[in-house]
Design an enzyme around this catalytic site. Structure first.
Site, mmCIF file in Angstrom:
data_model
loop_
_atom_site.group_PDB
_atom_site.id
_atom_site.type_symbol
_atom_site.label_atom_id
_atom_site.label_comp_id
_atom_site.label_asym_id
_atom_site.label_seq_id
_atom_site.Cartn_x
_atom_site.Cartn_y
_atom_site.Cartn_z
ATOM 1 N N ASP A 34 0.860 -1.182 0.000
ATOM 2 C CA ASP A 34 0.000 0.000 0.000
ATOM 3 C C ASP A 34 0.896 1.231 0.000
ATOM 4 O OD1 ASP A 34 -2.052 1.771 0.124
ATOM 5 O OD2 ASP A 34 -2.795 1.155 2.087
ATOM 6 N N ALA A 35 1.245 1.688 -1.210
ATOM 7 C CA ALA A 35 2.176 2.808 -1.356
ATOM 8 C C ALA A 35 1.567 3.979 -2.124
ATOM 9 C CB ALA A 35 3.449 2.341 -2.059
ATOM 10 N N LYS A 36 0.479 3.733 -2.841
ATOM 11 C CA LYS A 36 -0.257 4.786 -3.563
ATOM 12 C C LYS A 36 0.667 5.597 -4.460
ATOM 13 C CE LYS A 36 -3.768 5.030 0.066
ATOM 14 N NZ LYS A 36 -3.184 4.029 0.990
ATOM 15 N N ARG A 37 1.486 4.916 -5.237
ATOM 16 C CA ARG A 37 2.412 5.587 -6.138
ATOM 17 C C ARG A 37 1.685 6.062 -7.402
ATOM 18 N NH1 ARG A 37 5.177 5.386 -1.886
ATOM 19 N NH2 ARG A 37 7.307 4.597 -1.862
#
Length: 290
Positions: A91-94
């Site tokens: 879960d890094a939302k890049r």
């Protein structure tokens, strides 16, 4: 799904004990000591609740804030999860232009070749990503994911209170921004649907706004939906049934604090409390598609 958001101020007591026993040459460095404790905390959490879950969802920011020791703890967690047969959703939302998106793909999926040899990636199976830079940014990141059989989960209708500020805006065609993203999710994943009937491009659709799920499922019939927000954020499991329309794998429900800190205020052993809460949630969610 077991969410893992380690808070350095709320680590399990046993993790601190184990970290204290594992001395290193850099024992006086706070980031090294904390990284070691976070790694122990994650291992204990997997021991307690991992067998009730199909995947883990580490919140990458919780590890990155510790610098290199935090990333090392994240690598250790990913390897441990894979050894237990669990999928890993980073879960890094890049999200960035194509050249940067490719670099993010190297970091989380494929690794990168250098003059000194190959530097491995994190080994994630899925990565959360922002679609707001458009198709080219998604295509570059998805290309890296597909190289190793991975996929993406695009932010579509998130669980935070401010999601409506932009995602709920109406467009000239009569749909919302979230619905436009859902159509993009479907288009990007349509050419890579597996035997399960699900594609490798899914969506983050918060459990805190279940009234949107039925319409979003119509627009994304083959997408896996990541459904954050159950538990501490106040999400309601009763509205999630539409997400599971394609079958049990159609929805992934992460719970982080609700499992890791189930012992707080209850006077119970952290591992026992986490195991019991994970078991309770698994049974509850099974009822949604049984």
């Amino acid at each position: 799904m077991l969410g893992i958001d380690p808070d350095p101020g709320r680590l399990w007591p046993r993790a601190l004990e184990l970290a204290g026993q594992d001395r290193s040459a850099h024992d006086d460095d706070p980031s090294t000591r904390t990284g070691r404790a976070v790694a122990a905390h994650c291992r204990l959490l997997l021991d307690a609740a991992g067998d009730q879950c199909v995947a883990i969802k580490p919140q990458v920011a919780c590890f990155e804030r510790l610098g290199a020791p935090g990333w090392a703890a994240l690598r250790e967690l990913v390897a441990d999860a894979h050894e237990r047969g669990l999928l890993v959703v980073a879960d890094a939302k890049r999200g960035d232009i194509d050249i940067s998106a490719t670099a993010y793909g190297h970091a989380f999926f494929t690794g990168v070749s250098t003059p000194y040899g190959h530097v491995p990636g994190l080994g994630a199976d899925l990565l959360t990503a922002s679609p707001l830079l458009g198709r080219d940014s998604i295509a570059a990141l998805l290309g890296q994911a597909r190289t190793v059989g991975g996929g993406l989960l695009l932010l579509t209708r998130t669980s935070n209170p401010g999601a409506a500020d932009l995602q709920g805006l109406m467009l000239r065609d009569g749909g919302t921004v979230s619905e436009a993203i859902a159509a993009l999710v479907d288009a990007q994943g349509r050419d890579n649907i597996g035997r399960s009937g699900l594609s490798d491009v899914g969506a983050v659709t918060g459990a805190t706004a279940p009234e949107h799920l039925e319409r979003l499922r119509e627009l994304m019939p083959a997408a896996v939906m990541l459904l954050p927000g159950l538990g501490a954020q106040g999400g309601d499991d009763r509205g999630l049934r539409a997400a599971f329309a394609p079958g049990p794998a159609g929805g992934l429900v992460p719970v982080s604090r609700g499992i890791a800190y189930a012992f707080e205020g209850a006077g119970r052993d952290p591992a026992d409390a986490a195991a019991n809460e994970a078991r309770r949630l698994r049974e509850l969610l099974w009822d949604l598609y049984a």
